[in-house]
Design a protein around this motif. Structure first.
Motif, mmCIF file in Angstrom:
data_model
loop_
_atom_site.group_PDB
_atom_site.id
_atom_site.type_symbol
_atom_site.label_atom_id
_atom_site.label_comp_id
_atom_site.label_asym_id
_atom_site.label_seq_id
_atom_site.Cartn_x
_atom_site.Cartn_y
_atom_site.Cartn_z
ATOM 1 N N ALA A 71 5.088 -0.851 1.936
ATOM 2 C CA ALA A 71 6.450 -1.360 2.139
ATOM 3 C C ALA A 71 6.773 -1.470 3.621
ATOM 4 O O ALA A 71 7.408 -2.431 4.062
ATOM 5 C CB ALA A 71 7.458 -0.440 1.442
ATOM 6 N N SER A 72 6.307 -0.493 4.398
ATOM 7 C CA SER A 72 6.542 -0.516 5.841
ATOM 8 C C SER A 72 5.884 -1.730 6.478
ATOM 9 O O SER A 72 6.412 -2.314 7.421
ATOM 10 C CB SER A 72 6.014 0.770 6.474
ATOM 11 N N GLY A 73 4.727 -2.133 5.954
ATOM 12 C CA GLY A 73 4.037 -3.293 6.488
ATOM 13 C C GLY A 73 4.747 -4.608 6.227
ATOM 14 O O GLY A 73 4.514 -5.599 6.928
ATOM 15 N N GLN A 74 5.626 -4.608 5.207
ATOM 16 C CA GLN A 74 6.362 -5.833 4.897
ATOM 17 C C GLN A 74 7.553 -6.041 5.836
ATOM 18 O O GLN A 74 8.017 -7.179 6.009
ATOM 19 C CB GLN A 74 6.860 -5.807 3.445
ATOM 20 N N LEU A 75 8.067 -4.961 6.411
ATOM 21 C CA LEU A 75 9.275 -5.063 7.237
ATOM 22 C C LEU A 75 9.107 -6.013 8.425
ATOM 23 O O LEU A 75 9.935 -6.897 8.630
ATOM 24 C CB LEU A 75 9.716 -3.675 7.699
#
Length: 263
Positions: free
Chosen positions: A78-82
């Protein structure tokens, strides 16, 4: 006269103008919708990253809070999508010429790119960094630096770089929340819109230069490691093409900076 009659008299030119106007309005509406959806997506992913548990509501049978622990792998994904979402938002603002808002969104993406690269290279030898994944991770960081520099150069000369905001009332505490404007096609500088000065006019080119220099240093490291990988016969896949595009982007930036500094 009707629009149709005027169009006939002018060889159909009036109809073409009307059609072009309608197309532009539709494109603006599409961009507005895309921005709204990306802002919503960012909020959802950010909540997954910041919360230890995901609340799934109450069980109908037990009447108890039903939540599940978010795994570290899920949080990392999820952090990589930010930053991807933020760069998409910035691209949309840049497309419509709202460069201040674009700079703000690119800058919001930058800490995520920096953190990802620092974590990936942590406690690893130089040999361990010779993988396509490491090249891609650092390239994303270099691209963020380059996009900030490029967008700053696109801003009007002699003007502050300003980000305009939408003020929405918080349902929870009635405090005003500042959100980057998602309906910027309907906002003009003359309107009473909350804003922040990101970079003063006299500092704009220097700020762009500093980000370009960080991008240049990072690109040199990438090209060096890419050469070592190629020398050992390692496959680079599509990463080689992406890096070549990045080289072209920085060459153009260098030329644009020189021109801006000589004005």
């Amino acid at each position: 006269k009707s629009d149709k009659e005027s169009s006939v008299e002018n060889g159909g030119a009036g109809e073409d103008l009307i059609d072009d106007s309608e197309v532009l309005d539709e494109e603006e509406d599409d961009v507005d919708l895309a921005l709204e959806m990306m802002e919503t997506s960012f909020a959802i992913f950010e909540s997954h990253v910041s919360n230890e548990e995901e609340n799934l509501g109450e069980s109908e049978n037990l009447g108890e809070s039903n939540s599940r622990k978010i795994s570290e792998e899920q949080k990392q994904w999820a952090s990589g999508q930010l930053p991807r979402i933020l760069i998409g938002i910035a691209d949309a603002y840049s497309f419509r010429g709202k460069y201040g808002n674009a700079v703000e969104a690119y800058c919001r993406a930058l800490p995520y790119r920096e953190k990802a690269w620092e974590e990936m290279k942590k406690s690893q030898s130089e040999e361990d960094l010779l993988t396509v994944n490491h090249l891609e991770c650092q390239r994303h960081l270099v691209e963020a630096y380059a996009l900030i520099a490029e967008t700053l150069l696109n801003c009007p000369d002699g003007e502050d770089v300003i980000c305009y905001y939408d003020v929405e009332e918080s349902d929870e505490n009635n405090d005003d929340q500042k959100l980057a404007v998602t309906t910027s096609s309907h906002v003009s500088i003359e309107e009473d819109v909350p804003s922040s000065v990101l970079v003063k006019a006299e500092e704009r080119v220097n700020f762009a230069r500093s980000h370009y220099e960080m991008a240049r240093v990072g690109l040199e490291e990438i090209v060096y490691r890419m050469g070592k990988m190629a020398a050992t016969g390692k496959e680079l896949g599509n990463e080689k093409e992406d890096i070549c595009y990045l080289v072209t982007l920085l060459v153009g930036l260098a030329s644009g900076l020189t021109e801006a500094e000589n004005k």
